[in-house]
Motif scaffolding. Structure first.
Motif, PDB file in Angstrom:
ATOM      1  N   ILE A 109       0.614  -1.182  -0.308  1.00 47.46           N
ATOM      2  CA  ILE A 109      -0.136   0.147  -0.107  1.00 47.46           C
ATOM      3  C   ILE A 109       0.882   1.625  -0.062  1.00 47.46           C
ATOM      4  CG2 ILE A 109      -1.490   1.983   1.388  1.00 47.46           C
ATOM      5  CD1 ILE A 109      -3.116  -1.529   2.154  1.00 47.46           C
ATOM      6  N   ALA A 110       1.629   1.566   1.178  1.00 47.41           N
ATOM      7  CA  ALA A 110       1.915   2.004   0.711  1.00 47.41           C
ATOM      8  C   ALA A 110       3.454   2.877  -0.461  1.00 47.41           C
ATOM      9  CB  ALA A 110       3.447   2.827   2.139  1.00 47.41           C
ATOM     10  N   PHE A 111       3.937   1.252  -0.681  1.00 44.10           N
ATOM     11  CA  PHE A 111       4.669   1.850  -2.364  1.00 44.10           C
ATOM     12  C   PHE A 111       3.933   2.666  -3.411  1.00 44.10           C
ATOM     13  CE2 PHE A 111       7.309  -1.894  -0.852  1.00 44.10           C
ATOM     14  CZ  PHE A 111       8.965  -1.032  -1.256  1.00 44.10           C
ATOM     15  N   GLY A 124     -10.902  -5.865   6.198  1.00 43.38           N
ATOM     16  CA  GLY A 124      -9.659  -5.350   7.285  1.00 43.38           C
ATOM     17  C   GLY A 124      -8.222  -5.338   6.314  1.00 43.38           C
ATOM     18  N   ALA A 125      -8.263  -4.627   5.425  1.00 46.89           N
ATOM     19  CA  ALA A 125      -6.849  -4.189   4.673  1.00 46.89           C
ATOM     20  C   ALA A 125      -6.718  -3.163   5.758  1.00 46.89           C
ATOM     21  CB  ALA A 125      -7.418  -4.118   3.052  1.00 46.89           C
ATOM     22  N   PRO A 126      -5.301  -3.591   5.914  1.00 45.19           N
ATOM     23  CA  PRO A 126      -4.655  -2.110   6.558  1.00 45.19           C
ATOM     24  C   PRO A 126      -4.908  -0.627   5.245  1.00 45.19           C
ATOM     25  CG  PRO A 126      -2.605  -3.172   5.707  1.00 45.19           C
ATOM     26  CD  PRO A 126      -4.308  -3.756   5.624  1.00 45.19           C
ATOM     27  N   THR A 127      -5.368   0.605   6.469  1.00 44.30           N
ATOM     28  CA  THR A 127      -5.828   1.736   5.630  1.00 44.30           C
ATOM     29  C   THR A 127      -4.527   2.967   6.071  1.00 44.30           C
ATOM     30  OG1 THR A 127      -7.679   2.109   7.446  1.00 44.30           O
ATOM     31  CG2 THR A 127      -7.788   1.283   5.590  1.00 44.30           C
ATOM     32  N   THR A 128      -4.462   4.101   5.434  1.00 47.50           N
ATOM     33  CA  THR A 128      -3.818   5.111   5.784  1.00 47.50           C
ATOM     34  C   THR A 128      -4.278   6.014   4.760  1.00 47.50           C
ATOM     35  OG1 THR A 128      -2.044   5.948   6.457  1.00 47.50           O
ATOM     36  CG2 THR A 128      -1.684   5.198   4.660  1.00 47.50           C
ATOM     37  N   ASP A 129      -4.046   7.262   5.092  1.00 45.03           N
ATOM     38  CA  ASP A 129      -4.326   8.354   4.212  1.00 45.03           C
ATOM     39  C   ASP A 129      -3.880   8.371   2.910  1.00 45.03           C
ATOM     40  OD1 ASP A 129      -5.305   9.658   6.484  1.00 45.03           O
ATOM     41  OD2 ASP A 129      -2.755  11.353   6.711  1.00 45.03           O
TER      42      ASP A 129
END
Length: 149
Positions: A109-111, A124-129
């Protein structure tokens, strides 16, 4: 110039077979190539859904042996770079859909966000801005393909 098909990376892990298969099926139905890390769980189920719908699948493996790809992979890229292959999975999609997941999913996700890809989280996937959250596989596909198709 030949037009390239849209590729969507499906990332994640955990017990989310129905959602992952449906995401793969829906993407294939829209003519997308489904890209995953090529191993088990969400990666296998998304490729299976795509293949069952007549779609094309691509597995990007962490190891050095093509035969380690799950049986639903049409095309296999062997990297031999372990978890660093997460960058290749994220970069290979025009958009990314996360289904469940853990630390590897969070890295992908970060990449993807760093590379300017749309990222959609499901089940349930990780989330962020910067991550959009979907409540169903159909909504995840619609969000992922918005402005691409």
């Amino acid at each position: 110039m030949v037009a390239r098909r849209i590729q969507v990376s499906v990332i994640g892990s955990g017990p989310h077979e129905a959602a992952a298969r449906e995401v793969g099926r829906l993407l294939a139905g829209r003519g997308c190539v489904v890209v995953t890390g090529g191993l088990d769980e969400v990666m296998a189920w998304a490729l299976r859904g795509a293949r069952e719908a007549g779609g094309t699948t691509l597995a990007i493996l962490p190891g050095e042996r093509r035969e380690h790809a799950n049986r639903w992979a049409d095309h296999v890229v062997v990297t031999g770079i372990g978890h660093a292959r997460n960058l290749a999975v994220a970069a290979s999609g025009d958009a990314v859909i996360a289904v469940g997941g853990s630390y590897g999913t969070l890295a992908e996700i970060a990449f993807a966000l760093r590379l300017g890809r749309r990222v959609v989280a499901l089940e349930g996937a990780p989330t962020t801005d910067g991550v959009e959250v979907a409540s169903s596989p159909a909504e995840a596909v619609e969000l992922a393909l918005r402005d691409l198709a």
